[in-house]
Write a protein that holds these residues in place. Structure first.
Motif, PDB file in Angstrom:
ATOM      1  N   ARG A 122       0.833  -1.205   0.000  1.00 24.09           N
ATOM      2  CA  ARG A 122       0.000   0.000   0.000  1.00 24.09           C
ATOM      3  C   ARG A 122       0.865   1.251   0.000  1.00 24.09           C
ATOM      4  O   ARG A 122       1.921   1.278   0.623  1.00 24.09           O
ATOM      5  CB  ARG A 122      -0.915  -0.022   1.231  1.00 24.09           C
ATOM      6  N   PRO A 123       0.443   2.302  -0.682  1.00 27.57           N
ATOM      7  CA  PRO A 123       1.255   3.530  -0.759  1.00 27.57           C
ATOM      8  C   PRO A 123       1.379   4.204   0.600  1.00 27.57           C
ATOM      9  O   PRO A 123       0.564   4.018   1.497  1.00 27.57           O
ATOM     10  CB  PRO A 123       0.465   4.416  -1.737  1.00 27.57           C
ATOM     11  N   VAL A 124       2.427   5.007   0.723  1.00 33.35           N
ATOM     12  CA  VAL A 124       2.707   5.791   1.925  1.00 33.35           C
ATOM     13  C   VAL A 124       2.679   7.259   1.548  1.00 33.35           C
ATOM     14  O   VAL A 124       3.226   7.661   0.524  1.00 33.35           O
ATOM     15  CB  VAL A 124       4.075   5.407   2.528  1.00 33.35           C
ATOM     16  N   ARG A 125       2.055   8.083   2.374  1.00 35.99           N
ATOM     17  CA  ARG A 125       1.975   9.516   2.115  1.00 35.99           C
ATOM     18  C   ARG A 125       2.894  10.285   3.061  1.00 35.99           C
ATOM     19  O   ARG A 125       3.010   9.948   4.230  1.00 35.99           O
ATOM     20  CB  ARG A 125       0.540  10.022   2.288  1.00 35.99           C
ATOM     21  N   CYS A 126       3.528  11.321   2.520  1.00 35.34           N
ATOM     22  CA  CYS A 126       4.409  12.202   3.277  1.00 35.34           C
ATOM     23  C   CYS A 126       4.052  13.652   2.970  1.00 35.34           C
ATOM     24  O   CYS A 126       3.364  13.925   1.982  1.00 35.34           O
ATOM     25  CB  CYS A 126       5.872  11.975   2.892  1.00 35.34           C
ATOM     26  N   PRO A 127       4.505  14.608   3.775  1.00 33.82           N
ATOM     27  CA  PRO A 127       4.307  16.023   3.427  1.00 33.82           C
ATOM     28  C   PRO A 127       4.931  16.335   2.075  1.00 33.82           C
ATOM     29  O   PRO A 127       5.937  15.741   1.678  1.00 33.82           O
ATOM     30  CB  PRO A 127       5.009  16.772   4.566  1.00 33.82           C
ATOM     31  N   ALA A 128       4.330  17.271   1.368  1.00 35.96           N
ATOM     32  CA  ALA A 128       4.836  17.654   0.057  1.00 35.96           C
ATOM     33  C   ALA A 128       6.249  18.208   0.171  1.00 35.96           C
ATOM     34  O   ALA A 128       6.622  18.825   1.176  1.00 35.96           O
ATOM     35  CB  ALA A 128       3.908  18.701  -0.573  1.00 35.96           C
ATOM     36  N   ARG A 129       7.059  17.974  -0.846  1.00 30.33           N
ATOM     37  CA  ARG A 129       8.404  18.540  -0.892  1.00 30.33           C
ATOM     38  C   ARG A 129       8.302  20.056  -0.819  1.00 30.33           C
ATOM     39  O   ARG A 129       7.494  20.682  -1.517  1.00 30.33           O
ATOM     40  CB  ARG A 129       9.107  18.142  -2.187  1.00 30.33           C
ATOM     41  N   GLY A 130       9.111  20.655   0.003  1.00 25.56           N
ATOM     42  CA  GLY A 130       9.048  22.101   0.183  1.00 25.56           C
ATOM     43  C   GLY A 130       8.219  22.525   1.374  1.00 25.56           C
ATOM     44  O   GLY A 130       8.297  23.675   1.808  1.00 25.56           O
ATOM     45  N   ARG A 131       7.413  21.615   1.924  1.00 25.54           N
ATOM     46  CA  ARG A 131       6.629  21.933   3.120  1.00 25.54           C
ATOM     47  C   ARG A 131       7.392  21.448   4.348  1.00 25.54           C
ATOM     48  O   ARG A 131       7.612  20.247   4.513  1.00 25.54           O
ATOM     49  CB  ARG A 131       5.249  21.277   3.069  1.00 25.54           C
ATOM     50  N   SER A 132       7.806  22.372   5.190  1.00 21.61           N
ATOM     51  CA  SER A 132       8.583  22.007   6.372  1.00 21.61           C
ATOM     52  C   SER A 132       7.677  21.933   7.598  1.00 21.61           C
ATOM     53  O   SER A 132       6.723  22.690   7.723  1.00 21.61           O
ATOM     54  CB  SER A 132       9.704  23.026   6.615  1.00 21.61           C
ATOM     55  N   LEU A 133       8.003  21.016   8.483  1.00 19.55           N
ATOM     56  CA  LEU A 133       7.282  20.841   9.739  1.00 19.55           C
ATOM     57  C   LEU A 133       8.136  21.409  10.866  1.00 19.55           C
ATOM     58  O   LEU A 133       9.354  21.554  10.731  1.00 19.55           O
ATOM     59  CB  LEU A 133       6.984  19.365   9.977  1.00 19.55           C
ATOM     60  N   PRO A 134       7.525  21.727  12.010  1.00 23.12           N
ATOM     61  CA  PRO A 134       8.289  22.323  13.119  1.00 23.12           C
ATOM     62  C   PRO A 134       9.489  21.470  13.528  1.00 23.12           C
ATOM     63  O   PRO A 134       9.407  20.250  13.587  1.00 23.12           O
ATOM     64  CB  PRO A 134       7.261  22.404  14.250  1.00 23.12           C
ATOM     65  N   TRP A 135      10.589  22.152  13.782  1.00 24.00           N
ATOM     66  CA  TRP A 135      11.801  21.526  14.304  1.00 24.00           C
ATOM     67  C   TRP A 135      12.302  20.397  13.414  1.00 24.00           C
ATOM     68  O   TRP A 135      12.725  19.346  13.890  1.00 24.00           O
ATOM     69  CB  TRP A 135      11.564  21.008  15.731  1.00 24.00           C
ATOM     70  N   ASN A 136      12.232  20.559  12.102  1.00 26.75           N
ATOM     71  CA  ASN A 136      12.745  19.547  11.177  1.00 26.75           C
ATOM     72  C   ASN A 136      12.006  18.223  11.265  1.00 26.75           C
ATOM     73  O   ASN A 136      12.553  17.189  10.871  1.00 26.75           O
ATOM     74  CB  ASN A 136      14.240  19.273  11.425  1.00 26.75           C
TER      75      ASN A 136
END
Length: 444
Positions: free
Chosen positions: A56-70
């Motif tokens: 099954r596919p895995v989803r991640c934040p879009a490239r270029g979208r940063s989350l707090p504290w890396n």
């Protein structure tokens, strides 16, 4: 909680409340995925863990979208056991305003400055069951409940020692000594704020689901970075660990019917009405049969960590309050967790017996002094729901983290790639992951 409140809420026999006038149902809680996944698609597989065609596919934040504290994040697409993914996640910055009491005539809180006085960061995972509504509400609400709780105590948090009276009045000259003797520290105020925020969020979920005619619950795992410390609050069977070069440190404990057996049995001992004559609170190595009547068998009760023997009576043949072993253990044959949010409408199958009295919304809070630990760039906090930990041990996850990070130092998205790799590492095992994983990197 008081015995009177508990009896009036959960036990039969008291006066019936006045009937409420019917009210129109509000719209159901709208389904959505975490906000930081907007615009994202399925993650591409890493070189170290290629994805099989059937996985099954895995989803991640879009490239270029940063989350707090890396921070990095990944979740697996729903396993089709339900129409929607029942898990949720949230992260962001906590902006805490400074407040103080006004004059005697004005007993309300007054905001002194429009800008934040303290700032922190917040990450959370919510593992839903019985539908996605409770997890969505928790993701939308818990951080706001926590911010309000922290704003109510912020004056005590910034004091050298938490004062006896937050208003600044000193009724007794020995008040500071009493606080010191109790060993009350700033972190105790934050722990109390987290515990109160969980309970407040649980009440919000109850009201919203009742109004919309929806059901469900969720576990909650929260990490808060504030004033140089990391607070990890857990209610359920998710887990957080700190992975360092030469150490793996657990930051939470799982709460299941087995790990909380004595608390659950104690509640049934104090309030036997909760069992409605259908269950036995005693634990036996297996469910007893008619042939066991009159024989002495192993058992244990709420006051026992060890075992003893008792002569089997007819009442011992009832269904066990906690049945099964390990991952198969269930509370009243229904639920695999003993703490979480929601589940106010949950009943034992084909009965009117509530499970909520046995479910706690209060988390256990672990405090990590980040400043004293002198954490390095590749020291990582891994937060994940049980879908990861059912397949991989703490040490296995730590080995994967240590092998992945050194070769990806320059990649700004390496922690989301790491989260993705951990999920892919579980695919093809005997147990497939059903949840999500979140990776946080602490860089000092």
């Amino acid at each position: 909680m008081s015995a009177g409140w508990f009896r009036s809420r959960f036990l039969p026999g008291g006066p019936l409340p006045a009937p409420r006038p019917p009210r129109p149902r509000t719209s159901p809680v709208p389904y959505r995925r975490p906000r930081f996944l907007r615009g994202s698609g399925s993650c591409s597989s890493t070189a170290d863990s290629p994805r099989r065609p059937e996985a099954r596919p895995v989803r991640c934040p879009a490239r270029g979208r940063s989350l707090p504290w890396n921070a990095g994040y990944a979740e697996i697409i729903n396993a089709e056991k339900s129409e929607f993914n029942e898990d949720q996640a949230a992260c962001g910055k906590l902006c805490i305003q400074r407040c103080e009491f006004g004059t005697e005539e004005d007993k309300e809180w007054l905001t002194l400055c429009p800008e934040e006085f303290l700032t922190g960061h917040y990450w959370a995972l919510f593992d839903g069951h019985g539908g996605p509504a409770a997890a969505i509400l928790a993701a939308n609400t818990l951080h706001s409940c926590l911010r309000q709780q922290l704003e109510a105590i912020v004056e005590g948090m910034v004091a050298t020692q938490p004062p006896m009276h937050l208003s600044g009045h000193c009724v007794c000259p020995s008040d500071p000594q009493f606080v010191e003797e109790k060993g009350i520290r700033t972190e105790d105020l934050v722990i109390g704020a987290l515990e109160s925020a969980f309970q407040e969020c649980d009440e919000v979920i109850r009201r919203e689901l009742e109004a919309s005619g929806q059901v469900g619950g969720c576990t909650a795992l929260v990490a808060v970075s504030l004033q140089g410390k990391l607070y990890v609050a857990n209610a359920g069977d998710s887990r957080a660990i700190l992975v360092r070069r030469d150490e793996v440190r657990p930051l939470s404990s799982e709460f299941t019917p087995e790990t909380e057996r004595q608390r659950i049995q104690q509640l049934a001992f104090v309030y036997p009405e909760l069992l409605a004559g259908e269950f036995t609170r005693l634990e036996f190595p297996r469910r007893l049969k008619g042939d066991d009547l009159g024989r002495k068998v192993l058992f244990r009760d709420h006051h026992m960590s060890g075992w003893s023997y008792k002569c089997v009576e007819k009442s011992d043949l009832k269904y066990p309050l906690i049945h099964g072993q390990g991952r198969q253990a269930r509370l009243m044959g229904t639920l695999a967790v003993s703490r979480g949010l929601g589940d106010h409408q949950l009943r034992v199958l084909d009965t009117d017996i509530q499970l909520k009295p046995f479910l706690l919304s209060v988390p256990q809070v672990t405090v990590l002094d980040v400043d004293q630990l002198e954490l390095q760039e590749e020291d990582v906090v891994v937060m994940a729901t049980d879908g990861l930990w059912d397949v991989l041990s703490n040490e296995q996850v730590a080995r994967l983290v240590r092998s992945f990070l050194p070769g990806n130092r320059e990649d700004p998205h390496r922690f989301s790639d790491l989260a993705q790799m951990l999920i892919h590492s579980t695919q093809g095992k005997d147990d497939s992951p059903t949840g999500e994983g979140q990776i946080d990197s602490w860089t000092k």
